[in-house]
Design an enzyme around this catalytic site. Structure first.
Site, PDB file in Angstrom:
ATOM      1  N   ASP A 150       0.837  -1.196   0.000  1.00 34.45           N
ATOM      2  CA  ASP A 150       0.000   0.000   0.000  1.00 34.45           C
ATOM      3  C   ASP A 150       0.882   1.260   0.000  1.00 34.45           C
ATOM      4  OD1 ASP A 150      -2.748   1.073   0.360  1.00 34.45           O
ATOM      5  OD2 ASP A 150      -1.967   1.835   2.261  1.00 34.45           O
TER       6      ASP A 150
ATOM      7  N   GLU B 152       1.705  -0.431  -4.908  1.00 32.15           N
ATOM      8  CA  GLU B 152       0.712   0.554  -5.350  1.00 32.15           C
ATOM      9  C   GLU B 152       1.454   1.879  -5.465  1.00 32.15           C
ATOM     10  OE1 GLU B 152      -3.286   2.854  -3.825  1.00 32.15           O
ATOM     11  OE2 GLU B 152      -1.552   2.584  -2.558  1.00 32.15           O
TER      12      GLU B 152
HETATM   13  C1  NOJ Z   1      -4.522   2.869  -0.908  1.00 26.84           C
HETATM   14  C2  NOJ Z   1      -5.636   1.942  -0.601  1.00 26.84           C
HETATM   15  O1  NOJ Z   1      -5.932   1.187  -1.750  1.00 26.84           O
HETATM   16  C3  NOJ Z   1      -6.777   2.807  -0.135  1.00 26.84           C
HETATM   17  O2  NOJ Z   1      -7.978   2.099  -0.064  1.00 26.84           O
HETATM   18  C4  NOJ Z   1      -6.397   3.431   1.172  1.00 26.84           C
HETATM   19  O3  NOJ Z   1      -7.405   4.329   1.582  1.00 26.84           O
HETATM   20  C5  NOJ Z   1      -5.088   4.215   1.057  1.00 26.84           C
HETATM   21  N1  NOJ Z   1      -4.091   3.506   0.297  1.00 26.84           N
HETATM   22  C6  NOJ Z   1      -4.520   4.488   2.421  1.00 26.84           C
HETATM   23  O4  NOJ Z   1      -4.093   3.287   3.001  1.00 26.84           O
END
Ligand code: NOJ
Length: 560
Positions: free
Chosen positions: A213, A273
């Protein structure tokens, strides 16, 4: 680490599960791990190679579980550690690998180490694991810098100190997301050590990979400078794309590579991500020896035009081919493709509001385009991710009232951004009944209502309805995944653009590429039918294809 020279994740089709919305085994209206476990047969029939589970860890659920209070536990609402072990084992029996989410940028304010930091004094080792700073201004009443939270408002919250001087406003702490999600300070050696243990914990349990993440954001400029000038949402900044990330990811890669295969041939993976403004930003993340993979969001950001899709595909392929930068058309953070592609433009933070304003207009167009986009997605070289419900053509749910909304983005922007609840509405499994089959059993008088309200017409998108309809979106996905497994041209490799001679790229709305041996993808983004390229046979089409022409918003897989 490879399986006869082929590494599994290079062309895997991975299915993203948002566990609270997938299937509810105990009837409390919240999806859970036993629910997912009991639906593994559905995923095996669909034909996916792996599932990625968004966080199921103990959490106050201020941000759908991305506010983690125990990285090595299971939220009791979702199950137990025995359920995780059972899931990994049962999934393996279906030839499905399990990828879990790692949330290293921030934890929950309920995490014991953050609670300890709040209880400790300014300057203490407990506070040094996070970003606690004095405020600016004479009484420290201004935040330490001007960074915004990604969910709206300031990225700083002031705490109340209880010390020898009584109770009074004190330091501020940094949270790039919600107030309840304090950012870790990765320069403090306790933090990388903690996460090495977390990574080992999950790899030891047999998971095949980690989705990382906010992989672009976990290091900050140590001076925490103000942002100056205009900062595009995802451009490099004091908290994005810092050079310190690459050595960290190399160290994680070494951990991944030190693990034996998890019940399958082949290595373990991690996929970052990384949001970016231009795809070249992904370059450093893709250097050899770093994270095995990062998402490319090109097909989410591209508008519905052949030239834009072609540009997006070229940009992503130029980086690595699709194997290290898997393709996606949606996830739990963006408006559903079946609604989003109604707009001609790519996804932006305004998309959900625009869809709400559109009402029911063009709903059929969006559904057709999403089916066509799925055939583009699954024909591209490399790996692809499918977000749960895409295979059902679920639309974005736009009619969620303020009282039912859960996303912190909605609250922190005073409702200006409706947020991401509309793509997280629980899955309809059957035509009728409370929750359309979302709950497998009832508690007492019947299953509780799903935690997010489902629209009245949800039953028509249900798995039950779609299995009974040979032309359904579900059956299109199942056929595409079967063909993708069997066809020698699909999976890893390359593509060659095959636009009609003399036409410019994507000219006339036709997007067309060939893959060897003997495969052609043709997709019509334009408003009028176009002749199908020369072919032997139509293998699969996202809509009716008759008389040698491809209707608007339709894609076909052809044999050459
Ligand atoms: C990316 C995640 O996919 C999302 O759902 C989340 O709110 C943010 N990162 C913070 O962790």
């Amino acid at each position: 680490m490879s399986d006869g020279g082929h590494v599994w994740w290079e062309d895997a089709v991975v299915y993203e599960v948002y566990p609270r919305s997938f299937a509810d085994a105990d009837g409390d209206g919240v999806g859970d791990l036993p629910g997912l476990r009991s639906r593994l047969g559905y995923l095996a029939d669909l034909g996916v190679d792996a599932v990625w589970l968004t966080p199921f860890y103990p959490s106050p659920l201020a941000d759908g579980g991305y506010d983690v209070s125990d990285y090595c536990g299971v939220d009791p609402l979702l199950g137990t550690m025995a359920d995780v072990d059972g899931l990994v084992k049962d999934a393996a029996a279906h030839q499905i690998r399990v990828i879990v989410d790692l949330v290293p940028n921030h934890c929950s304010s309920a995490h014991p180490l953050f609670r300890a930091a709040l209880a400790a004094a300014p300057g203490s080792p407990e506070r040094a694991r996070f970003f606690f700073r004095d405020g600016r201004g004479p009484g420290g009443e201004q935040p330490p810098n001007n960074w915004p939270s990604q969910f709206g408002g300031s990225a700083w919250t002031r705490v109340t100190e209880a010390d020898g001087q009584g109770v009074h406003p004190g330091q501020w702490y940094l949270h790039l997301y919600d107030t309840s999600q304090p950012d870790w300070d990765w320069r403090n050696p306790d933090v990388p050590a903690l996460f090495e243990d977390v990574i080992g914990f999950w790899l030891d349990r047999g998971v095949a990979g980690l989705r990382v993440d906010v992989a672009h954001g976990i290091f900050k400029d140590p001076d925490l400078p103000d942002l100056t000038g205009s900062h595009p949402l995802n451009a490099p900044s004091p908290y994005r794309h810092r050079p310190e990330l690459q050595p960290l990811y190399r160290s994680w890669r070494a951990i991944l590579d030190s693990y034996p295969a998890a019940g399958f041939p082949g290595a373990r993976t991690a996929i970052g991500e990384v949001w970016y403004d231009v795809p070249e930003t992904l370059g450093p993340y893709l250097e050899p020896g770093g994270l095995p993979q990062v998402f490319n969001f090109e097909l989410i950001l591209a508008g519905w035009r052949a030239a834009e899709f072609r540009g997006a595909i070229d940009a992503a392929l130029a980086l690595t081919g699709g194997s290290r930068a898997p393709w996606v058309i949606g996830n739990h953070d963006v408006a559903r493709p079946a609604s989003r592609y109604r707009l001609d433009e790519g996804f932006t933070p305004q998309t959900v509001s625009r869809l709400i304003a559109l009402g029911d207009q063009n709903a059929e167009t969006g559904a057709r385009r999403a089916r066509a986009a799925a055939l583009v997605l699954l024909a591209l070289p490399g790996s692809a991710y499918i977000y749960q419900g895409e295979e059902l053509g679920l639309p974005e749910v736009t009619e969620i009232g303020a009282e039912a909304r859960q996303d912190p983005r909605f609250f922190r922007t005073g409702g200006e951004y409706p947020g991401r609840d509309g793509c997280r509405v629980p899955i309809p499994w059957s035509r009728t009944g409370t929750g359309f089959g979302f709950s497998l059993t009832s508690q007492g008088d019947g299953p509780a209502a799903p935690w997010l309200p489902q629209p009245a017409q949800w039953g028509r998108y249900s798995v039950e309805s779609q299995l009974a309809d040979e032309h359904s979106t579900l059956n299109l996905y199942r056929a595409a995944l079967r063909l993708r497994r069997d066809h020698p041209a699909l999976g890893p490799g390359t593509l060659r653009w095959a636009d009609r001679e003399g036409a410019g790229p994507g000219d006339g709305g036709l997007l067309c590429f060939a893959r060897e041996p003997g495969f052609i993808l043709a997709a019509n983004f334009g408003p009028a039918p176009v002749p199908l390229p020369a072919h032997r046979e139509v293998l699969l089409a996202s809509g009716p294809v008759t008389g040698g022409s491809l209707p608007p918003d339709t894609a076909a897989w052809l044999s050459a």
